[in-house]
Design an enzyme around this catalytic site. Structure first.
Site, short mmCIF file in Angstrom:
data_model
loop_
_atom_site.label_atom_id
_atom_site.label_comp_id
_atom_site.label_asym_id
_atom_site.label_seq_id
_atom_site.Cartn_x
_atom_site.Cartn_y
_atom_site.Cartn_z
N SER A 143 0.98 -1.22 0.04
CA SER A 143 0.22 -0.17 0.12
C SER A 143 0.86 1.10 0.02
CB SER A 143 -0.73 0.04 1.04
OG SER A 143 -0.03 -0.19 2.19
N ASP A 392 -4.51 6.28 11.39
CA ASP A 392 -3.22 5.30 10.22
C ASP A 392 -2.04 6.22 10.77
OD1 ASP A 392 -1.33 5.09 8.45
OD2 ASP A 392 -3.49 5.16 6.93
N HIS A 395 0.32 5.80 6.87
CA HIS A 395 0.42 6.01 5.00
C HIS A 395 0.57 7.84 5.06
CE1 HIS A 395 -1.52 2.36 4.97
NE2 HIS A 395 -1.31 1.89 3.85
#
Ligand SMILES: *[C@@H]1O[C@H](CO)[C@@H](O)[C@H](O)[C@H]1NC(C)=O
Ligand SMILES: *[C@@H]1O[C@H](CO)[C@@H](O)[C@H](O)[C@H]1NC(C)=O
Ligand SMILES: *[C@@H]1O[C@H](CO)[C@@H](O)[C@H](O)[C@H]1NC(C)=O
Ligand SMILES: *[C@@H]1O[C@H](CO)[C@@H](O)[C@H](O)[C@H]1NC(C)=O
Ligand SMILES: *[C@@H]1O[C@H](CO)[C@@H](O)[C@H](O)[C@H]1NC(C)=O
Length: 424
Positions: A143, A392, A395
């Site tokens: 990702s 998160d 990312h």
């Protein structure tokens, strides 16, 4: 656009978290993107490791020193607006769309990477598109690879509108203006393997000596491939080599405990070898070569409030000296340098294969403020502060620090192009 999701559970071990961890409810689950429609594996990122001494550049790393080393520098204030935003780029996934998700402090957008030895030019979409004219570039990885390509597509979309399409396990953007294709293959191990799943084994099964054919079978069509991976190696795993078990990581099975550094290295080596095997001896794409870039490991920034899962609440970058490159971040980056150097030596006899490292580990390490944090979800605090907030800290918001990776990427391509021009 597909709204893929995978789920990541960030766990801290007894070494780091005292028994408090066992009293409080499980720490936050972080819903990340990729493949939510097919499965939503939970995985645990293990962060315990014995800190290693801070590194001095090795001979291998020195060999990479270019006219300007973009990996050493600092973040400086910059009033300029990002090239794109959620209005101009529809490619931004909701989980990375921090501003639209209500993140109040938007100052993280106004920093620019200043390498010590030079200036890093702003991304010029036209220059990039001209360099990939009539070409096919492919990102392969997890990702974070996806995060980087999403940034790239947004940057390029400011001058040329791509046509997106889905293929089995890959997504492609076609830029008719330049007959260029940019695609991504989901392959978090680079090699063959099964990811840990909710239903089914909660560990990865990884075949270290078999490349993942999903992307490797298309190698003949690619002019440039960007490999970006690593995070899935910290998940409990069983590793196979030569069709028997080599060892395991973070599992109670009676296999040798080999950690994840060795498997990470072997997987990268297998991937690079398969590119050399596929493209050495001019076996494909006429006599055109292939360029290979390895994006180095992207650090995470979970901190504080362990019992609530860790957050990344800093609103400013670290000063250069404030944060040393050490431990796991440093070790994985070193392995990447060493394996790319190995590959260069192996590929020498063939010609036509160029390797480069996109060394973003340090510049990313200095950006604890660039992650979505709680703003991976829309307006997470609209109804007050929930008991458990998902964060998160892996990312990067778009736009955000990851746009800088693509600026360095473009400089690498420009350098390659200048060399090719000279050779002509
Ligand atoms: C997005 O960018 C466009 C073009 O630069 C600008 O006109 C617009 O105001 C921006 N929108 C937001 C919400 O910042
Ligand atoms: C890119 O993809 C389009 C559409 O699939 C195709 O027509 C074109 O030939 C491709 N171009 C390159 C350079 O691969
Ligand atoms: C590969 O192609 C290059 C350029 O066309 C040529 O110089 C080289 O000899 C070729 N190598 C092999 C092994 O065929
Ligand atoms: C490629 O070329 C090298 C050196 O010329 C040779 O040793 C090797 O066997 C060749 N490999 C293939 C697959 O043709
Ligand atoms: C936003 O972050 C900046 C640092 O970049 C800080 O000076 C400012 O106080 C923050 N504003 C709010 C509202 O938190």
């Amino acid at each position: 656009m597909m709204t893929n999701t995978y789920t990541l559970k960030y766990k801290f071990t007894k070494n780091i978290i005292p028994s408090i961890f066992y009293i409080f409810p499980p720490i936050a689950l972080i819903c990340l993107y990729f493949y939510s429609h097919s499965f939503a594996p939970f995985f645990t990122l293990i962060t315990h490791y014995s800190p290693l001494p801070a590194s001095t550049p090795t001979e291998i790393e020195k060999a990479y020193e270019k006219t300007c080393d973009y990996s050493i520098g600092k973040w400086v204030h910059d009033k300029r607006e990002p090239l794109y935003n959620a209005t101009t780029c529809s490619n931004i996934k909701q989980s990375l769309n921090c501003i639209s998700n209500g993140r109040p402090n938007t100052t993280y957008q106004y920093w620019r990477w200043k390498p010590s030895e030079c200036n890093l030019p702003m991304f010029k979409p036209n220059t990039f598109l001209n360099l990939i004219k009539n070409k096919q570039i492919a990102f392969v990885g997890d990702s974070l690879a996806r995060n980087q390509i999403d940034s790239l597509i947004c940057l390029l979309s400011t001058t040329s509108t791509p046509q997106g399409s889905q293929h089995k396990g890959s997504t492609k953007w076609y830029f008719p203006s330049h007959n260029a294709n940019v695609s991504i293959y989901w392959s978090p191990f680079l090699v063959k393997g099964e990811q840990r799943k909710n239903k089914g084994p909660n560990y990865n099964t990884i075949f270290l000596d078999h490349v993942n054919e999903k992307w490797a079978n298309d190698i003949n069509e690619m002019d440039l491939v960007v490999l970006s991976f690593g995070h899935w190696f910290m998940v409990p795993s069983i590793y196979y080599e030569g069709d028997s078990v080599l060892g395991s990581h973070d599992l109670k099975f009676n296999y040798p405990k080999i950690g994840f550094y060795v498997p990470f290295r072997k997987a990268l080596r297998t991937a690079l070898n398969s590119i050399i095997d596929g493209r050495g001896n001019n076996s494909s794409k006429g006599n055109n070569g292939i360029d290979v870039i390895v994006t180095t490991y992207s650090p995470t920034h979970f901190e504080g409030d362990w019992d609530k899962g860790g957050t990344c609440s800093k609103s400013e970058p670290y000063e250069n000296e404030e944060k040393k490159l050490e431990g796991m971040d440093d070790e994985l980056r070193k392995i990447e340098f060493e394996e790319v150097e190995n590959a260069k030596v192996k590929a020498k006899e063939f010609g036509g294969i160029r390797f480069e490292i996109l060394d973003i580990t340090k510049l990313a390490l200095l950006r604890p403020d660039g992650h979505p944090g709680a703003y991976m979800n829309p307006f997470p605090f609209a109804k007050g502060v929930p008991k458990h907030v998902q964060n998160d800290c892996v990312h990067w918001c778009l736009p955000g620090p990851i746009d800088t990776w693509n600026e360095v990427f473009l400089e690498t391509m420009k350098k390659w192009d200048q060399r090719s021009q000279k050779e002509k």
